[in-house]
Design a protein around this motif. Structure first.
Motif, PDB file in Angstrom:
ATOM      1  N   ALA A   1       0.817  -1.224   0.000  1.00 32.82           N
ATOM      2  CA  ALA A   1       0.000   0.000   0.000  1.00 32.82           C
ATOM      3  C   ALA A   1       0.846   1.266   0.000  1.00 32.82           C
ATOM      4  O   ALA A   1       0.324   2.362  -0.181  1.00 32.82           O
ATOM      5  N   ARG A   2       2.152   1.132   0.176  1.00 31.76           N
ATOM      6  CA  ARG A   2       3.021   2.293   0.364  1.00 31.76           C
ATOM      7  C   ARG A   2       2.898   3.319  -0.761  1.00 31.76           C
ATOM      8  O   ARG A   2       2.766   4.513  -0.507  1.00 31.76           O
ATOM      9  N   GLY A   3       2.953   2.886  -1.999  1.00 35.41           N
ATOM     10  CA  GLY A   3       2.892   3.827  -3.122  1.00 35.41           C
ATOM     11  C   GLY A   3       1.590   4.608  -3.161  1.00 35.41           C
ATOM     12  O   GLY A   3       1.586   5.828  -3.311  1.00 35.41           O
ATOM     13  N   GLU A   4       0.472   3.910  -3.030  1.00 37.82           N
ATOM     14  CA  GLU A   4      -0.827   4.585  -3.074  1.00 37.82           C
ATOM     15  C   GLU A   4      -1.040   5.451  -1.840  1.00 37.82           C
ATOM     16  O   GLU A   4      -1.618   6.535  -1.922  1.00 37.82           O
ATOM     17  N   PHE A   5      -0.566   4.997  -0.665  1.00 38.94           N
ATOM     18  CA  PHE A   5      -0.657   5.808   0.547  1.00 38.94           C
ATOM     19  C   PHE A   5       0.089   7.131   0.338  1.00 38.94           C
ATOM     20  O   PHE A   5      -0.440   8.203   0.631  1.00 38.94           O
ATOM     21  N   THR A   6       1.301   7.047  -0.166  1.00 41.47           N
ATOM     22  CA  THR A   6       2.112   8.251  -0.414  1.00 41.47           C
ATOM     23  C   THR A   6       1.421   9.158  -1.420  1.00 41.47           C
ATOM     24  O   THR A   6       1.348  10.376  -1.226  1.00 41.47           O
ATOM     25  N   ASN A   7       0.908   8.588  -2.497  1.00 36.83           N
ATOM     26  CA  ASN A   7       0.205   9.370  -3.516  1.00 36.83           C
ATOM     27  C   ASN A   7      -0.993  10.098  -2.916  1.00 36.83           C
ATOM     28  O   ASN A   7      -1.186  11.297  -3.157  1.00 36.83           O
ATOM     29  N   GLN A   8      -1.795   9.391  -2.130  1.00 36.72           N
ATOM     30  CA  GLN A   8      -2.968  10.009  -1.504  1.00 36.72           C
ATOM     31  C   GLN A   8      -2.560  11.093  -0.516  1.00 36.72           C
ATOM     32  O   GLN A   8      -3.190  12.150  -0.444  1.00 36.72           O
ATOM     33  N   ALA A   9      -1.502  10.854   0.255  1.00 34.08           N
ATOM     34  CA  ALA A   9      -1.037  11.841   1.233  1.00 34.08           C
ATOM     35  C   ALA A   9      -0.561  13.115   0.535  1.00 34.08           C
ATOM     36  O   ALA A   9      -0.833  14.227   0.995  1.00 34.08           O
ATOM     37  N   LEU A  10       0.148  12.965  -0.573  1.00 34.78           N
ATOM     38  CA  LEU A  10       0.652  14.126  -1.305  1.00 34.78           C
ATOM     39  C   LEU A  10      -0.456  14.920  -1.978  1.00 34.78           C
ATOM     40  O   LEU A  10      -0.280  16.109  -2.266  1.00 34.78           O
ATOM     41  N   ASN A  11      -1.598  14.289  -2.211  1.00 33.22           N
ATOM     42  CA  ASN A  11      -2.701  14.947  -2.910  1.00 33.22           C
ATOM     43  C   ASN A  11      -3.859  15.339  -1.999  1.00 33.22           C
ATOM     44  O   ASN A  11      -4.961  15.601  -2.481  1.00 33.22           O
ATOM     45  N   MET A  12      -3.604  15.406  -0.689  1.00 39.43           N
ATOM     46  CA  MET A  12      -4.659  15.854   0.222  1.00 39.43           C
ATOM     47  C   MET A  12      -4.925  17.340  -0.020  1.00 39.43           C
ATOM     48  O   MET A  12      -4.023  18.086  -0.406  1.00 39.43           O
TER      49      MET A  12
END
Length: 95
Positions: free
Chosen positions: A43-54
């Motif tokens: 999940a790391r990649g998608e978690f990072t992507n979602q966090a950066l796009n908050m």
């Protein structure tokens, strides 16, 4: 205030089959499941992507003993949490 969360920190997982659920939403409004992963590292990649796009700047980041991570940004939240799978034997045994 921004905190960095280490996704490589050893964590304590629940016993039995576990999935990691990535979800996001707004406080008081509920949320949506973004993905279900067999392993936290997947999940790391998608978690990072979602966090950066908050929509707002991250103002709180927490990692719990079970390895779950919660971020808050204004009225929005992002979470990666372990959940035990319910298996057929558990249902038959009434667990």
């Amino acid at each position: 205030m921004s905190q960095q969360v280490d996704l490589h920190t050893p964590h304590q997982q629940p016993t039995g089959p576990t999935v990691w659920i990535l979800s996001k939403g707004e406080f008081g409004e509920g949320g949506n499941v973004i993905g279900v992963y067999a392993d936290r590292d997947l999940a790391r990649g998608e978690f990072t992507n979602q966090a950066l796009n908050m929509s707002f700047a991250i103002d709180d980041a927490r990692q719990n003993d079970d390895g779950s991570i919660q971020l808050s940004a204004g009225c929005d939240w992002l979470a990666l949490e372990p959940h035990q799978l319910v298996t057929a034997p558990q249902i038959q045994n009434g667990s």
